[in-house]
Design an enzyme around this catalytic site. Sequence first.
Site, mmCIF file in Angstrom:
data_model
loop_
_atom_site.group_PDB
_atom_site.id
_atom_site.type_symbol
_atom_site.label_atom_id
_atom_site.label_comp_id
_atom_site.label_asym_id
_atom_site.label_seq_id
_atom_site.Cartn_x
_atom_site.Cartn_y
_atom_site.Cartn_z
ATOM 1 N N ALA A 62 50.381 -12.685 -13.529
ATOM 2 C CA ALA A 62 50.431 -11.458 -14.315
ATOM 3 C C ALA A 62 50.652 -10.292 -13.360
ATOM 4 O O ALA A 62 50.237 -10.341 -12.196
ATOM 5 C CB ALA A 62 49.127 -11.292 -15.081
ATOM 6 N N GLY A 107 48.683 -16.268 -13.637
ATOM 7 C CA GLY A 107 49.399 -16.426 -14.902
ATOM 8 C C GLY A 107 50.639 -17.303 -14.772
ATOM 9 O O GLY A 107 51.064 -17.924 -15.743
ATOM 10 N N GLU A 110 49.401 -20.699 -15.074
ATOM 11 C CA GLU A 110 48.984 -20.898 -16.468
ATOM 12 C C GLU A 110 50.186 -21.143 -17.390
ATOM 13 O O GLU A 110 50.101 -21.926 -18.325
ATOM 14 C CB GLU A 110 48.159 -19.692 -16.928
ATOM 15 C CG GLU A 110 46.814 -19.665 -16.215
ATOM 16 C CD GLU A 110 46.047 -18.365 -16.395
ATOM 17 O OE1 GLU A 110 46.553 -17.322 -15.922
ATOM 18 O OE2 GLU A 110 44.974 -18.385 -17.000
HETATM 19 N N1 CAA Z 1 51.915 -8.637 -9.652
HETATM 20 C C1 CAA Z 1 52.679 -7.603 -9.257
HETATM 21 N N2 CAA Z 1 53.430 -7.632 -8.137
HETATM 22 C C2 CAA Z 1 53.378 -8.761 -7.391
HETATM 23 C C3 CAA Z 1 52.586 -9.868 -7.729
HETATM 24 C C4 CAA Z 1 51.832 -9.781 -8.938
HETATM 25 N N3 CAA Z 1 51.088 -10.795 -9.404
HETATM 26 N N4 CAA Z 1 52.732 -10.828 -6.791
HETATM 27 C C5 CAA Z 1 53.597 -10.324 -5.890
HETATM 28 N N5 CAA Z 1 53.988 -9.080 -6.247
HETATM 29 C C6 CAA Z 1 54.916 -8.186 -5.566
HETATM 30 C C7 CAA Z 1 54.285 -7.600 -4.314
HETATM 31 O O1 CAA Z 1 53.477 -6.488 -4.637
HETATM 32 C C8 CAA Z 1 55.520 -7.235 -3.495
HETATM 33 O O2 CAA Z 1 56.060 -6.050 -4.023
HETATM 34 P P1 CAA Z 1 56.528 -4.858 -3.007
HETATM 35 O O3 CAA Z 1 57.604 -5.507 -2.180
HETATM 36 O O4 CAA Z 1 57.029 -3.813 -3.941
HETATM 37 O O5 CAA Z 1 55.309 -4.489 -2.230
HETATM 38 C C9 CAA Z 1 56.509 -8.357 -3.854
HETATM 39 O O6 CAA Z 1 56.033 -8.927 -5.078
HETATM 40 C C10 CAA Z 1 56.550 -9.471 -2.836
HETATM 41 O O7 CAA Z 1 55.220 -9.940 -2.633
HETATM 42 P P2 CAA Z 1 54.550 -10.084 -1.185
HETATM 43 O O8 CAA Z 1 55.104 -9.053 -0.249
HETATM 44 O O9 CAA Z 1 53.069 -10.100 -1.385
HETATM 45 O O10 CAA Z 1 55.096 -11.525 -0.763
HETATM 46 P P3 CAA Z 1 54.425 -12.539 0.259
HETATM 47 O O11 CAA Z 1 55.446 -13.598 0.468
HETATM 48 O O12 CAA Z 1 53.843 -11.837 1.432
HETATM 49 O O13 CAA Z 1 53.166 -13.182 -0.551
HETATM 50 C C11 CAA Z 1 52.088 -14.166 -2.463
HETATM 51 C C12 CAA Z 1 53.401 -13.971 -1.665
HETATM 52 C C13 CAA Z 1 51.108 -15.006 -1.653
HETATM 53 C C14 CAA Z 1 52.460 -14.902 -3.741
HETATM 54 C C15 CAA Z 1 51.487 -12.777 -2.766
HETATM 55 O O14 CAA Z 1 52.491 -11.936 -3.337
HETATM 56 C C16 CAA Z 1 50.339 -12.824 -3.760
HETATM 57 O O15 CAA Z 1 49.233 -13.226 -3.402
HETATM 58 N N6 CAA Z 1 50.578 -12.389 -5.008
HETATM 59 C C17 CAA Z 1 49.549 -12.286 -6.025
HETATM 60 C C18 CAA Z 1 49.165 -13.635 -6.562
HETATM 61 C C19 CAA Z 1 48.045 -13.480 -7.549
HETATM 62 O O16 CAA Z 1 46.941 -13.088 -7.232
HETATM 63 N N7 CAA Z 1 48.330 -13.823 -8.831
HETATM 64 C C20 CAA Z 1 47.371 -13.710 -9.889
HETATM 65 C C21 CAA Z 1 47.600 -12.450 -10.661
HETATM 66 S S1 CAA Z 1 46.284 -12.166 -11.790
HETATM 67 C C22 CAA Z 1 46.658 -13.097 -13.135
HETATM 68 O O17 CAA Z 1 47.658 -13.752 -13.211
HETATM 69 C C23 CAA Z 1 45.627 -12.994 -14.227
HETATM 70 C C24 CAA Z 1 45.798 -13.959 -15.334
HETATM 71 O O18 CAA Z 1 45.237 -15.024 -15.341
HETATM 72 C C25 CAA Z 1 46.518 -13.546 -16.504
#
Ligand code: CAA
Length: 256
Positions: A62, A107, A110
């Site tokens: 998400a 998400g 999921e």
């Molecule tokens: N939401 C919004 N933006 C996201 C995102 C997310 N879930 N995941 C990645 N992005 C964005 C980053 O902010 C970044 O944007 P900018 O370049 O504008 O800063 C871009 O995507 C690339 O991401 P990274 O620079 O972080 O890429 P990376 O290769 O260094 O890392 C990753 C990859 C490990 C997947 C890391 O992006 C990450 O940990 N993302 C979040 C994962 C997460 O926690 N997901 C759960 C979300 S909560 C949820 O889903 C709740 C639910 O149950 C409904």
Amino acid sequence: MPVDLERRGPVGLVTLNRPEALNALSPEMLDQLAARLDEVEADPGLRVVVLTGAGKAFCAGADIRHMGQAGPVEARAFAALGHRLADRIAGFPHPVICAVNGYALGGGCELALACDIRIASTAARMGQPEVNLGVLPGWGGTQRLARVTSPGMARELIYTARPVGAEEALRIGLVNAVHPPEALLDAALAMAGEIAERPAGAVSAAKEMLNLALGADMPAALARERDAFALAFATEDQKEGMAAFLERRPARFTGR
Ligand code: CAA
């Protein structure tokens, strides 16, 4: 387009296409994906769906930017939106195969769990990292992960937030097969093609029965998940967890 649909014979290939944000799901993306599924359902020539992502992620979850500002009421509505989509996939009249081409987190995992079958590329990393953000899985993960893997693995992966690589995902039953990245889509399309050759009515009825076996008590549990997810947005840890992600720093949780 943030979500693409291509017709490959009897297979609808649906691709999440927001690679610059690792296909993170904003409300707009969720709506688009639902609209693509409507298009597939309305086309009598399509009998199986393959769902995948453009770029290095299937879906990083998400949209944290969207959720960062949310309070409990908005969070509950976002959980409901995700549930509607996951339920649409799970209840879709045709089988949906998820080709997990990279990250499938939160998400994103999921959505994959709501699909009938998951196959992964060797580059896949899958998991439920929500507790790292001070929340919990809110799009069905608390219910479907245990049903797809095992109760013990689901607890470990959700409590620790640890992602698994493709080989571990295969071992714990999270995916059915693993392929090199360049062979993943062909493998998914081949499996979809094989299913599409079978009588569609029989396959569709079998899907409905399998859903009954595995998800009879799901609606009540999902309603509780929406409430628990919303309540997490009344905590300091949620504010800290999401701010820390966006500011690219470690979170300092207090348990409040
Ligand atoms: N939401 C919004 N933006 C996201 C995102 C997310 N879930 N995941 C990645 N992005 C964005 C980053 O902010 C970044 O944007 P900018 O370049 O504008 O800063 C871009 O995507 C690339 O991401 P990274 O620079 O972080 O890429 P990376 O290769 O260094 O890392 C990753 C990859 C490990 C997947 C890391 O992006 C990450 O940990 N993302 C979040 C994962 C997460 O926690 N997901 C759960 C979300 S909560 C949820 O889903 C709740 C639910 O149950 C409904």
